[in-house]
Motif scaffolding. Structure first.
Motif, PDB file in Angstrom:
ATOM      1  N   THR A  89       0.879  -1.165   0.000  1.00  0.00           N
ATOM      2  CA  THR A  89       0.000   0.000   0.000  1.00  0.00           C
ATOM      3  C   THR A  89       0.913   1.209   0.000  1.00  0.00           C
ATOM      4  O   THR A  89       1.530   1.517   1.024  1.00  0.00           O
ATOM      5  N   VAL A  92      -1.141   5.750   2.853  1.00  0.00           N
ATOM      6  CA  VAL A  92      -2.236   5.408   3.763  1.00  0.00           C
ATOM      7  C   VAL A  92      -3.570   5.672   3.076  1.00  0.00           C
ATOM      8  O   VAL A  92      -3.787   6.739   2.514  1.00  0.00           O
ATOM      9  N   GLY A  93      -4.440   4.678   3.090  1.00  0.00           N
ATOM     10  CA  GLY A  93      -5.744   4.805   2.468  1.00  0.00           C
ATOM     11  C   GLY A  93      -5.737   4.633   0.962  1.00  0.00           C
ATOM     12  O   GLY A  93      -6.776   4.738   0.318  1.00  0.00           O
TER      13      GLY A  93
END
Length: 135
Positions: A89, A92-93
């Motif tokens: 990822t 973040v998010g």
């Protein structure tokens, strides 16, 4: 040989077999597709090439802690040649990119100032396992 490298920002999360690996220092994604020469006698004096087979690999650098259980799990997987889901990822998010991979090599842990850094090279044996979620 053509190579493309995508670097991600700090704060990214890498997981191996569903568990986040702490102390990620760097990460890269590489696509390689070496052309194959198919020049024939009737080529008119010019070389001719076809695209080669695509190779995908990932590298990751960690601030290494031999006592960390997830770092130990990476070492065990490398020793056994075990495949697992590698997921990253970048922010973040953000979206999650995942693929089934195995560890090709671990660069010798080396001092980096007062800490130890280890470099991992992951290879992808089946590109059909690549997936993206959250786009």
């Amino acid at each position: 040989a053509m190579a493309m490298t995508e670097k991600i920002s700090t704060g990214a999360v890498l997981s191996w077999a569903g568990t986040a690996v702490d102390r990620l220092e760097s990460f890269g994604f590489h696509v390689r597709c070496d052309p194959k020469q198919v020049t024939a006698q009737d080529s008119g004096g010019d070389h001719k090439f076809l695209p080669g087979l695509r190779e995908l690999s990932f590298n990751a650098g960690f601030i290494w802690d031999q006592k960390d259980t997830q770092h130990q799990a990476l070492q065990t997987a490398a020793d056994a040649g075990t495949k697992a889901t590698l997921a990253i990822t970048p922010v973040v998010g953000g979206p999650v990119f995942s693929v089934e991979a195995a560890i090709e090599s671990i660069g010798r842990p080396m001092p980096l100032g007062e800490v130890i850094k280890a470099e991992f090279l992951f290879f992808v044996s089946d590109a059909s396992t690549i997936s993206t979620t959250g786009l």
